[in-house]
Design a protein around this motif. Structure first.
Motif, PDB file in Angstrom:
ATOM      1  N   GLU A 192       3.055   8.936  10.364  1.00 38.43           N
ATOM      2  CA  GLU A 192       2.508   7.867  10.830  1.00 38.43           C
ATOM      3  C   GLU A 192       1.141   7.787  10.174  1.00 38.43           C
ATOM      4  N   LEU A 193       0.435   9.072  10.115  1.00 36.20           N
ATOM      5  CA  LEU A 193      -0.790   9.059   9.106  1.00 36.20           C
ATOM      6  C   LEU A 193      -0.534   8.820   7.729  1.00 36.20           C
ATOM      7  N   ILE A 194       0.298   8.927   7.215  1.00 37.74           N
ATOM      8  CA  ILE A 194       0.826   8.458   5.865  1.00 37.74           C
ATOM      9  C   ILE A 194       0.862   7.042   6.004  1.00 37.74           C
ATOM     10  N   ALA A 195       1.716   6.436   6.893  1.00 36.93           N
ATOM     11  CA  ALA A 195       1.842   5.045   6.863  1.00 36.93           C
ATOM     12  C   ALA A 195       0.448   4.302   7.139  1.00 36.93           C
ATOM     13  N   ARG A 196      -0.285   5.057   8.072  1.00 38.38           N
ATOM     14  CA  ARG A 196      -1.847   4.235   8.023  1.00 38.38           C
ATOM     15  C   ARG A 196      -2.702   4.414   6.929  1.00 38.38           C
ATOM     16  N   ALA A 197      -2.389   5.419   5.791  1.00 35.27           N
ATOM     17  CA  ALA A 197      -3.076   5.828   4.564  1.00 35.27           C
ATOM     18  C   ALA A 197      -2.559   4.456   3.822  1.00 35.27           C
ATOM     19  N   VAL A 198      -1.393   4.238   3.695  1.00 39.86           N
ATOM     20  CA  VAL A 198      -0.636   3.246   2.726  1.00 39.86           C
ATOM     21  C   VAL A 198      -1.443   1.813   3.259  1.00 39.86           C
ATOM     22  N   HIS A 199      -1.480   1.646   4.724  1.00 33.80           N
ATOM     23  CA  HIS A 199      -2.016   0.388   4.964  1.00 33.80           C
ATOM     24  C   HIS A 199      -3.580   0.175   4.576  1.00 33.80           C
ATOM     25  N   ASN A 200      -4.336   1.241   5.005  1.00 29.69           N
ATOM     26  CA  ASN A 200      -5.711   1.374   4.175  1.00 29.69           C
ATOM     27  C   ASN A 200      -5.956   1.161   2.963  1.00 29.69           C
ATOM     28  N   ALA A 201      -5.223   1.609   2.093  1.00 34.04           N
ATOM     29  CA  ALA A 201      -5.046   1.572   0.731  1.00 34.04           C
ATOM     30  C   ALA A 201      -4.823   0.166   0.130  1.00 34.04           C
ATOM     31  N   SER A 202      -4.120  -0.431   1.110  1.00 35.49           N
ATOM     32  CA  SER A 202      -3.563  -1.920   0.529  1.00 35.49           C
ATOM     33  C   SER A 202      -4.848  -2.799   0.638  1.00 35.49           C
ATOM     34  N   GLY A 203      -5.666  -2.837   1.410  1.00 35.91           N
ATOM     35  CA  GLY A 203      -6.668  -3.649   1.613  1.00 35.91           C
ATOM     36  C   GLY A 203      -6.222  -5.023   2.549  1.00 35.91           C
ATOM     37  N   ARG A 204      -5.327  -4.800   3.215  1.00 29.32           N
ATOM     38  CA  ARG A 204      -4.736  -5.935   3.944  1.00 29.32           C
ATOM     39  C   ARG A 204      -5.678  -6.412   5.008  1.00 29.32           C
ATOM     40  N   LYS A 205      -5.723  -7.764   5.326  1.00 29.74           N
ATOM     41  CA  LYS A 205      -6.706  -8.069   6.165  1.00 29.74           C
ATOM     42  C   LYS A 205      -6.083  -8.032   7.652  1.00 29.74           C
ATOM     43  N   GLY A 206      -4.737  -7.848   7.795  1.00 34.02           N
ATOM     44  CA  GLY A 206      -4.328  -7.868   9.256  1.00 34.02           C
ATOM     45  C   GLY A 206      -4.223  -6.288   9.773  1.00 34.02           C
ATOM     46  N   ASN A 207      -3.743  -6.271  10.947  1.00 33.07           N
ATOM     47  CA  ASN A 207      -3.557  -4.795  11.595  1.00 33.07           C
ATOM     48  C   ASN A 207      -2.538  -4.021  11.297  1.00 33.07           C
ATOM     49  N   PHE A 208      -2.938  -2.740  11.465  1.00 32.78           N
ATOM     50  CA  PHE A 208      -1.709  -1.691  11.311  1.00 32.78           C
ATOM     51  C   PHE A 208      -1.332  -1.614  12.608  1.00 32.78           C
ATOM     52  N   VAL A 209       0.252  -2.007  12.930  1.00 28.20           N
ATOM     53  CA  VAL A 209       0.951  -1.893  14.086  1.00 28.20           C
ATOM     54  C   VAL A 209       2.142  -1.038  14.073  1.00 28.20           C
ATOM     55  N   PRO A 210       2.047   0.136  14.828  1.00 27.67           N
ATOM     56  CA  PRO A 210       2.871   0.889  14.723  1.00 27.67           C
ATOM     57  C   PRO A 210       3.969   1.035  15.910  1.00 27.67           C
ATOM     58  N   VAL A 211       5.230   1.312  15.944  1.00 23.71           N
ATOM     59  CA  VAL A 211       6.091   1.173  17.082  1.00 23.71           C
ATOM     60  C   VAL A 211       7.158   2.271  16.845  1.00 23.71           C
ATOM     61  N   ASN A 212       7.315   3.132  17.998  1.00 24.02           N
ATOM     62  CA  ASN A 212       8.451   4.202  17.845  1.00 24.02           C
ATOM     63  C   ASN A 212       9.740   3.517  18.438  1.00 24.02           C
ATOM     64  N   ILE A 213      10.774   3.119  17.678  1.00 23.09           N
ATOM     65  CA  ILE A 213      11.974   2.475  18.038  1.00 23.09           C
ATOM     66  C   ILE A 213      13.046   3.325  18.391  1.00 23.09           C
ATOM     67  N   ALA A 214      12.892   4.847  18.584  1.00 23.33           N
ATOM     68  CA  ALA A 214      13.791   5.666  19.050  1.00 23.33           C
ATOM     69  C   ALA A 214      14.130   5.205  20.587  1.00 23.33           C
ATOM     70  N   GLY A 215      15.485   4.998  20.962  1.00 24.63           N
ATOM     71  CA  GLY A 215      15.737   4.828  22.105  1.00 24.63           C
ATOM     72  C   GLY A 215      15.871   3.424  22.510  1.00 24.63           C
ATOM     73  N   LEU A 216      15.358   2.623  21.660  1.00 21.44           N
ATOM     74  CA  LEU A 216      15.472   1.057  21.887  1.00 21.44           C
ATOM     75  C   LEU A 216      16.968   0.513  21.751  1.00 21.44           C
ATOM     76  N   ASP A 217      17.346  -0.265  22.788  1.00 17.02           N
ATOM     77  CA  ASP A 217      18.315  -1.014  22.693  1.00 17.02           C
ATOM     78  C   ASP A 217      18.346  -2.213  22.006  1.00 17.02           C
ATOM     79  N   ASP A 218      19.296  -3.067  21.614  1.00 16.87           N
ATOM     80  CA  ASP A 218      19.079  -4.212  20.869  1.00 16.87           C
ATOM     81  C   ASP A 218      18.403  -5.093  21.426  1.00 16.87           C
ATOM     82  N   ASN A 219      18.513  -5.255  22.641  1.00 16.06           N
ATOM     83  CA  ASN A 219      17.798  -6.417  23.477  1.00 16.06           C
ATOM     84  C   ASN A 219      15.953  -6.118  23.380  1.00 16.06           C
TER      85      ASN A 219
END
Length: 473
Positions: A192-219
């Motif tokens: 996740e820290l690496i993913a945040r670094a990619v976002h920070n380096a991109s200069g994107r104006k929107g937010n970094f939104v993380p979600v752990n999808i382990a255990g989530l059913d389809d609905n």
């Protein structure tokens, strides 16, 4: 400076045609598909002047224009701006003209009367080629450098290892593109820290939104990512905005992608392919401008061989791939990490705990850290508590790590320096092993069920179910 937003390139697309009505119509079509960074020019004689004054990602020129033809412009653009893909637009599908334009260096030939989806596909392809050329050039420039150009982007990642610096340089090269990123590595390495670094380096104006999808059913997966309309299902008394919308013009990070169900994989594939999604209860699609970063500790290749993961989804996810090495392969980082986590201890406890960092590093050097950096963090915090926040020594870690030569416990098994397990005279039952493993993971993570689950490779729901059953016994 223009930044990537969804399909929109960092630099604008230049459309050149003497027909203003066609320019306006085609721009509207591109905007409807999320490509809204477009510059219009109705005078072919000003193309070279415009290209010299501004940076573009591609040029689309009409074949026949007063003053100068698109065919005559091709060699001039290719010579002075070789990085730019040149698209030629024509009202007629003339084979001879197509051949001549391609020979002179045109990237593609577009016929105005063709289906609009074909025209858009040509523009998208040109943008992708430009981005790939930019990335290739950036990687070549960074290849012989020892570290990243902007180390401040990676300040949250504690390391001095050359393999990690290579990851940082690659992130800088790919950050400003819109292509998806897949991050692989064992649990606890800091994906996740690496993913945040990619976002920070991109200069994107929107937010970094993380979600752990382990255990989530389809609905739950669909509702979490895409949201729902009021009344979409029983209990949906209010509309909900999904995380894809919350990551508008930013980055959506999906962790533990290997746990996705087949139905959820299909929905994610559509999001990556079409940049569209549909909230539950809605019959209208919405456009996504979020860059997608995914991560997993599992082997997607093995899952594909077993028929558990879609090959086309994997292809879409791995626009770029980043592999984060485990802590046992970068033991040089131990002193830095121990010192960093000791600073955390001092701040949280308000104490002045002392430690010989190198002595502790030497002691831990033989340990394989199956839980990687997250495990080391918990070890430092636990050991500091054992020493009473005074003077931290290797013996305090020894109480937390059972090393070869130590006596076996009552159930007859003990962790060795590596990830293997030794057994005594009596073999424990699977139920006993499972119970002890979950309890140890919870102890090391101070009761954090999500972290404990990641540490031993199970879902959080499995840990929660064990605790619930154990409390009822």
């Amino acid at each position: 400076m223009h930044k990537v937003t969804g399909l929109t390139p960092r630099f604008p697309l230049l459309l050149v045609d003497d027909e203003d009505s066609w320019l306006q119509s085609f721009r509207a079509t591109l905007r409807s598909q999320g490509i809204d960074n477009v510059v219009l020019l109705n005078d072919g004689t000003k193309v070279m002047e415009t290209l010299a004054a501004n940076r573009f990602c591609a040029v689309a020129v009409d074949l026949m224009m007063p003053g100068i033809s698109g065919e005559d412009l091709i060699p001039r653009i290719v010579e002075e701006h070789p990085e730019l893909p040149v698209l030629v637009i024509s009202g007629l599908n003339e084979i001879k003209a197509v051949v001549n334009c391609i020979r002179k260096g045109a990237f593609d030939f577009i016929v105005k009367t063709e289906d609009r989806n074909t025209l858009i596909a040509g523009v998208r392809h040109a943008i992708e080629i430009f981005e790939l050329r930019q990335e290739n050039s950036s990687l070549q420039q960074r290849f012989f450098k020892d570290g990243p150009d902007r180390p401040d982007l990676f300040s949250e990642i504690v390391t001095a290892h050359k393999d990690m610096f290579s990851v940082f340089k690659y992130i800088e090269a790919i950050a400003e593109t819109s292509r998806p990123v897949l991050i692989t590595g064992e649990s606890g390495v800091g994906k996740e820290l690496i993913a945040r670094a990619v976002h920070n380096a991109s200069g994107r104006k929107g937010n970094f939104v993380p979600v752990n999808i382990a255990g989530l059913d389809d609905n739950i997966f669909s509702d979490t990512l895409f949201g729902h309309k009021k009344g979409a299902f029983t209990g949906a008394t209010e509309p909900r905005v999904g995380l894809v919308e919350k990551a508008r013009n930013g980055t959506l990070f999906l962790d533990e992608i290997g746990d996705l169900s087949p139905a959820s994989q299909t929905k994610l594939l559509r999001l990556l392919q079409e940049h569209e999604f549909m909230p539950l209860g809605s019959d209208m699609s919405k456009r996504s401008s979020a860059r997608i970063i995914t991560a997993t500790h599992r082997s997607i290749s093995e899952m594909q061989d077993q028929g558990k993961f879609r090959k086309d989804l994997f292809f879409r996810m791995r626009g770029h791939m980043l592999h984060i090495p485990p802590l046992r392969e970068r033991k040089e980082d131990l002193p830095l990490l121990i010192s960093h986590f000791l600073d955390e201890v001092r701040m949280e406890s308000g104490s002045e705990v002392e430690a010989d960092i190198h002595e502790i590093s030497d002691f831990l050097d033989g340990y394989r850290f199956p839980g990687n950096i997250r495990e080391l963090q918990h070890l430092v915090h636990d050991a500091a508590g054992i020493c009473g926040y005074t003077e931290l020594k290797p013996k305090h870690f020894k109480k937390l790590l059972v090393v070869p030569g130590d006596s076996l416990d009552a159930n007859g098994f003990v962790s060795e320096t590596g990830e293997s397990v030794s057994f005594g005279t009596r073999l424990p039952t699977l139920q006993e092993v499972r119970a002890r493993l979950i309890e140890e993971a919870l102890r090391r993570t101070k009761g954090n069920q999500s972290s404990a689950a990641q540490l031993i490779g199970v879902t959080r729901q499995a840990v929660s179910k064990y605790l619930k059953k154990n409390s009822q016994d």
